[in-house]
Write a protein that holds these residues in place. Structure first.
Motif, PDB file in Angstrom:
ATOM      1  N   SER A 187     -27.183 -18.505   9.259  1.00 47.00           N
ATOM      2  CA  SER A 187     -27.831 -19.744   8.815  1.00 47.00           C
ATOM      3  C   SER A 187     -28.810 -20.276   9.854  1.00 47.00           C
ATOM      4  N   GLN A 188     -28.943 -19.553  10.982  1.00 44.09           N
ATOM      5  CA  GLN A 188     -29.837 -19.979  12.056  1.00 44.09           C
ATOM      6  C   GLN A 188     -30.718 -18.805  12.497  1.00 44.09           C
ATOM      7  N   PRO A 189     -31.624 -18.358  11.646  1.00 45.59           N
ATOM      8  CA  PRO A 189     -32.463 -17.195  11.976  1.00 45.59           C
ATOM      9  C   PRO A 189     -33.233 -17.348  13.280  1.00 45.59           C
ATOM     10  N   GLU A 190     -33.699 -18.559  13.570  1.00 40.78           N
ATOM     11  CA  GLU A 190     -34.472 -18.749  14.799  1.00 40.78           C
ATOM     12  C   GLU A 190     -33.612 -18.452  16.028  1.00 40.78           C
ATOM     13  N   ARG A 191     -32.369 -18.922  16.000  1.00 45.33           N
ATOM     14  CA  ARG A 191     -31.483 -18.655  17.136  1.00 45.33           C
ATOM     15  C   ARG A 191     -31.156 -17.164  17.228  1.00 45.33           C
TER      16      ARG A 191
END
Length: 355
Positions: A142-146
């Motif tokens: 749910s956190q592609p950037e991370r």
């Protein structure tokens, strides 16, 4: 989607799948052994190697934060890395956490000090302790950037050792984002992507969706796609390559009671006849051999307790397995283990009639 397990005969053996490259590392055959917490320890990896057929074997997943803590306390390395430094290659180690610098630090240690072949990052584990408590594993889908930050930092820290990632289709069925995640993984510099065909919410229920795994392939420009989920026969491995747009497969839980599955699948992919399944007598001897390896590693007392879950796996699906599991789950000494195996491990009909 379920698999068509029928196979076709050919006048001349023809390989059904080409080797893959993970960075500069050639994986042949393109069949990978999955990292599984509590199972893919040093003795089990020995068993898989003895049968052959796995192009790349992985350790249990290692908690990066725990690794760093041990290092700061000047303690020994994580138990899950026992034997890794001197183990045959190729070998992958999977790490998990949600902090990019921590993962990068551990990845660097694995690449330089341990000399592993591949550093894999876990973005697929659905277990609550990893997701909800540690905000790691499949929680990070749910956190592609991370995820991108993690991969970029680990890739830089491990160079030239290749870094790979394992994901699920998404967190839930209504939030499937594997195609977007795959592009993040490739863009951040990973050398391969493994996709398990369920969501995190699915855990291991239902069937793996290989259509959704296959749909990812057109969006990857340079790295191989490895499919994972429900591969429990050589015929299903062949079917996966014939029906879906993948480059390699990863076998997980099915190998726990059939460690010869990799060798059988590799033979099938070469277009050769698949060997016969070991008889129950042979499987019993294999289990005892496995038990000796576990005791050599952990000692007879701890080894006996640890072997109970493996013994249950060996009996799974066999007539009499329930009775065997009931008894073997309580053994605490080598003598008790041997007695239970002798009396209760499932037998071939010929053995049963002779006794």
């Amino acid at each position: 989607m379920s698999f068509d397990t029928t196979t076709t005969n050919s006048d001349s053996p023809k390989p059904l799948a080409a080797p893959i490259w993970i960075g500069d590392l050639k994986i042949d055959p393109p069949i990978l052994a999955a990292p599984m917490a509590g199972f893919t320890n040093y003795p089990f990896r020995q068993i898989v190697r003895e049968f052959g057929g796995a192009g790349l074997i992985a350790t249990e997943m290692v908690n990066a934060k725990g690794f760093v803590w041990l290092d700061e306390q000047e303690a020994t390395h994580p138990d899950r890395l026992w034997g890794v430094a001197d183990e045959p290659r190729p070998l992958a180690v999977q790490i998990w956490d949600n902090d990019p610098p921590t993962l990068a630090k551990v990845g660097h240690r694995l690449a330089t000090e341990y000399g592993v072949s591949v550093v894999d990052i876990n973005f697929g584990c659905p277990v609550r302790q990893v997701t909800q408590k540690a905000h790691s594993g499949s929680y990070l889908l749910s956190q592609p950037e991370r995820m991108g930050q993690i991969i970029e930092q680990v890739v830089a820290a491990c160079h030239p050792t290749p870094v790979t990632a394992k994901i699920r289709l998404g967190c839930t069925r209504d939030k499937i984002n594997a195609i977007d995640i795959a592009q993040v993984v490739e863009g951040a510099g990973a050398a391969a992507l493994t996709v398990h065909g369920r969501t995190a919410a699915d855990m291991f229920r239902g069937e793996a969706d290989w259509d959704k795994i296959s749909a990812i392939k057109p969006y990857l420009k340079r790295i191989p796609l490895i499919g994972n989920g429900d591969l429990d026969t050589a015929a299903k491995v062949v079917s996966a390559f014939e029906r879906y747009d993948i480059d390699a497969v990863m076998i997980a839980r099915a190998c726990l009671n059939k460690p010869w599955l990799f060798a059988h699948a590799a033979a099938a992919l070469r277009g050769e006849p698949v060997p016969e399944e070991p008889t129950l007598s042979e499987q019993r001897e294999l289990m005892l051999h496995h038990y000796r390896l576990v005791c050599e590693r952990f000692g007879p007392e701890k080894g006996t307790v640890l072997m109970r879950k493996f013994a249950c796996c060996y009996a799974q699906g066999r007539r009499g397995a329930r009775d065997f599991r009931k008894h073997v789950a309580r053994v605490t000494t080598p003598e008790e283990f041997q007695a239970v195996v002798t009396e209760f491990f499932p037998r071939d009909l010929v053995d049963a009639m002779a006794s």
